[in-house]
Design a protein around this motif. Sequence first.
Motif, PDB file in Angstrom:
ATOM      1  N   ASN A  13     -21.854  -0.478  -4.144  1.00  0.00           N
ATOM      2  CA  ASN A  13     -20.684   0.295  -3.792  1.00  0.00           C
ATOM      3  C   ASN A  13     -19.865  -0.539  -2.804  1.00  0.00           C
ATOM      4  O   ASN A  13     -20.413  -1.037  -1.822  1.00  0.00           O
ATOM      5  CB  ASN A  13     -21.107   1.618  -3.138  1.00  0.00           C
ATOM      6  CG  ASN A  13     -19.995   2.612  -3.266  1.00  0.00           C
ATOM      7  OD1 ASN A  13     -18.840   2.293  -3.002  1.00  0.00           O
ATOM      8  ND2 ASN A  13     -20.321   3.814  -3.706  1.00  0.00           N
ATOM      9  N   LEU A  14     -18.566  -0.730  -3.087  1.00  0.00           N
ATOM     10  CA  LEU A  14     -17.779  -1.686  -2.299  1.00  0.00           C
ATOM     11  C   LEU A  14     -17.600  -1.250  -0.851  1.00  0.00           C
ATOM     12  O   LEU A  14     -17.225  -2.044   0.001  1.00  0.00           O
ATOM     13  CB  LEU A  14     -16.429  -1.939  -2.965  1.00  0.00           C
ATOM     14  CG  LEU A  14     -16.496  -2.459  -4.422  1.00  0.00           C
ATOM     15  CD1 LEU A  14     -15.121  -2.812  -4.933  1.00  0.00           C
ATOM     16  CD2 LEU A  14     -17.406  -3.666  -4.571  1.00  0.00           C
ATOM     17  N   SER A  15     -17.883   0.031  -0.566  1.00  0.00           N
ATOM     18  CA  SER A  15     -17.764   0.481   0.832  1.00  0.00           C
ATOM     19  C   SER A  15     -19.054   0.217   1.620  1.00  0.00           C
ATOM     20  O   SER A  15     -19.091   0.403   2.836  1.00  0.00           O
ATOM     21  CB  SER A  15     -17.431   1.974   0.863  1.00  0.00           C
ATOM     22  OG  SER A  15     -18.433   2.685   0.168  1.00  0.00           O
ATOM     23  N   ASN A  16     -20.090  -0.245   0.941  1.00  0.00           N
ATOM     24  CA  ASN A  16     -21.356  -0.558   1.617  1.00  0.00           C
ATOM     25  C   ASN A  16     -21.297  -1.994   2.157  1.00  0.00           C
ATOM     26  O   ASN A  16     -21.580  -2.963   1.447  1.00  0.00           O
ATOM     27  CB  ASN A  16     -22.517  -0.387   0.615  1.00  0.00           C
ATOM     28  CG  ASN A  16     -23.874  -0.641   1.256  1.00  0.00           C
ATOM     29  OD1 ASN A  16     -23.993  -1.359   2.255  1.00  0.00           O
ATOM     30  ND2 ASN A  16     -24.905  -0.068   0.682  1.00  0.00           N
ATOM     31  N   ALA A  17     -20.901  -2.108   3.422  1.00  0.00           N
ATOM     32  CA  ALA A  17     -20.623  -3.433   4.007  1.00  0.00           C
ATOM     33  C   ALA A  17     -21.842  -4.354   3.984  1.00  0.00           C
ATOM     34  O   ALA A  17     -21.724  -5.550   3.688  1.00  0.00           O
ATOM     35  CB  ALA A  17     -20.111  -3.266   5.430  1.00  0.00           C
ATOM     36  N   LYS A  24       0.829  -1.217   0.000  1.00  0.00           N
ATOM     37  CA  LYS A  24       0.000   0.000   0.000  1.00  0.00           C
ATOM     38  C   LYS A  24       0.865   1.270   0.000  1.00  0.00           C
ATOM     39  O   LYS A  24       0.571   2.222  -0.710  1.00  0.00           O
ATOM     40  CB  LYS A  24      -0.938   0.003   1.214  1.00  0.00           C
ATOM     41  CG  LYS A  24      -2.130  -0.924   0.995  1.00  0.00           C
ATOM     42  CD  LYS A  24      -3.045  -0.966   2.195  1.00  0.00           C
ATOM     43  CE  LYS A  24      -4.259  -1.844   1.901  1.00  0.00           C
ATOM     44  NZ  LYS A  24      -4.976  -2.234   3.093  1.00  0.00           N
ATOM     45  N   ASP A  54      -7.541  -0.595  -5.226  1.00  0.00           N
ATOM     46  CA  ASP A  54      -7.388  -1.691  -4.257  1.00  0.00           C
ATOM     47  C   ASP A  54      -8.626  -2.566  -4.141  1.00  0.00           C
ATOM     48  O   ASP A  54      -8.529  -3.788  -4.094  1.00  0.00           O
ATOM     49  CB  ASP A  54      -7.069  -1.114  -2.867  1.00  0.00           C
ATOM     50  CG  ASP A  54      -5.573  -1.038  -2.652  1.00  0.00           C
ATOM     51  OD1 ASP A  54      -4.824  -1.334  -3.598  1.00  0.00           O
ATOM     52  OD2 ASP A  54      -5.154  -0.695  -1.539  1.00  0.00           O
ATOM     53  N   SER A  55      -9.802  -1.920  -4.083  1.00  0.00           N
ATOM     54  CA  SER A  55     -11.029  -2.705  -3.876  1.00  0.00           C
ATOM     55  C   SER A  55     -11.244  -3.675  -5.032  1.00  0.00           C
ATOM     56  O   SER A  55     -11.711  -4.804  -4.840  1.00  0.00           O
ATOM     57  CB  SER A  55     -12.232  -1.768  -3.739  1.00  0.00           C
ATOM     58  OG  SER A  55     -12.237  -0.827  -4.796  1.00  0.00           O
ATOM     59  N   MET A  85     -18.382   4.351  -9.075  1.00  0.00           N
ATOM     60  CA  MET A  85     -16.976   4.178  -8.697  1.00  0.00           C
ATOM     61  C   MET A  85     -16.030   4.907  -9.650  1.00  0.00           C
ATOM     62  O   MET A  85     -14.854   5.075  -9.372  1.00  0.00           O
ATOM     63  CB  MET A  85     -16.613   2.692  -8.746  1.00  0.00           C
ATOM     64  CG  MET A  85     -16.553   2.027  -7.403  1.00  0.00           C
ATOM     65  SD  MET A  85     -16.123   0.289  -7.590  1.00  0.00           S
ATOM     66  CE  MET A  85     -14.371   0.347  -7.911  1.00  0.00           C
ATOM     67  N   MET A 115     -22.475  -5.531   0.439  1.00  0.00           N
ATOM     68  CA  MET A 115     -21.384  -6.423   0.019  1.00  0.00           C
ATOM     69  C   MET A 115     -21.533  -7.798   0.647  1.00  0.00           C
ATOM     70  O   MET A 115     -21.302  -8.814   0.006  1.00  0.00           O
ATOM     71  CB  MET A 115     -20.006  -5.824   0.370  1.00  0.00           C
ATOM     72  CG  MET A 115     -19.390  -4.945  -0.710  1.00  0.00           C
ATOM     73  SD  MET A 115     -19.395  -5.607  -2.399  1.00  0.00           S
ATOM     74  CE  MET A 115     -18.177  -6.908  -2.323  1.00  0.00           C
TER      75      MET A 115
END
Length: 327
Positions: A304-308, A76, A99-100, A271, A311
Amino acid sequence: MKISPVEQLFTIFNETAIVLQEELYCTYLEALAETGENLFQGSILQEELSEITVKRLKKHYQEIHLEKYTNEEIRKAYQLVILKGMKENVQPNHQMTPDSVGMLVGYLVEKFMKQSDFRLFDPAVGTGNLLTTVLNQLHKKVDSIGVDIDDLLIKLAYVNANLQEHPIQLYNQDSLEPLFIDPVDAVISDLPVGYYPNDVRASDYQLKANDGHSYAHHLFIEQSVRHTRQGGYLFFIIPNGLFESDQASQLREYFKENVIIQGLLQFPTSMFKNKNAAKSILVLQKKGENVQPPKQALLVDLPNLSNAVEMDRILTKIEKWFQENKR
C-alpha cells in the motif's frame, strides 16, 4: 484556520468556473477551461459576459498570483476541480490517474532515462494530469507531446500545461490514426482499456484482432512502440489481466519481436474499488542495436503506497536492481 495553497487555488478555480458556467450556459468543465485560460492570460477573454460578471471575476482573480504557487500546487488544485466536474458528467474512459501512481511513473522515468534532455510522449494525454505529474518530478530538459481525441480534455490539458508553464505540444486527434510526430525517447500512458470501434484503421496494426473489434490498449502499445526510438523506454499503466485476455498470445508474440520487458510493478488490489480494475506499471524497452535485456526483469508487488516503511523497503530493492542491471 490556515488555508493551504491547494485549497486557495481550488476555491478560485471552482468559484470562477461556476460564475462562467451560469453565464455561458456551458458545462462546469468547459467553464473551468475558460477560467484557467483567463488566469493564464491575466485578462477576461469572454466577450459576451455582463458587466457585473466581469467585475465578480476580476475580484476573484485579483486574489490570486500564480507565480506564488509551485507547479505541484497548481496541478493538484486543477486536478481536484476537474475531478469535481467529472463526477457531475462522468465518462468511463476519463478516470484520472491517481497521484500516487503518477508519482511512481515519474520516479521510474527519472531512473531509466539517463540523458539530460529527451522527448516524452503521452498518446492518451487526457487532461494532462499524468504528464505534468511526471514533468514536475524530472530535473531534466524534456520536450513533451500529448495526443487525445477528446477536444474538451485536450483544452483542459492545454490550460493545465500553461498554468504550470510546461511547453507541451498537444494534438487533438485519434491517437491510432497516423501521427505526424518525430520519434521520441520515452512514452508514458495510462492505457485506455476497451475495444477500438474502427476496424478499418485497426487493420493497419499487427495487433489487430483476427475477428471482431481489436483491443484499443493493444493498439496503443503498438502505436507507441512505432513512435519510439530504438532503445527508448515505454511506461504503461496496464490492467492486471493484460496477458490473460483472448488476444494475449498475439501480444506476447509482438513483445518477443519488438520489445524487452524491463519491469512489472503491481499495485495492491486494495487500492482499487473492484479487483478487476487493478493495475500495474509495465516498463518496456524497444529493441535495437546494442540493446541488452536486464539479467532479470524488475518484478515488484507494491505494498500500500501509504505504508512508508514498506515503500522504503521496496524502493531500496528497486535501487539495488538499478545498480545491478543499469550501469
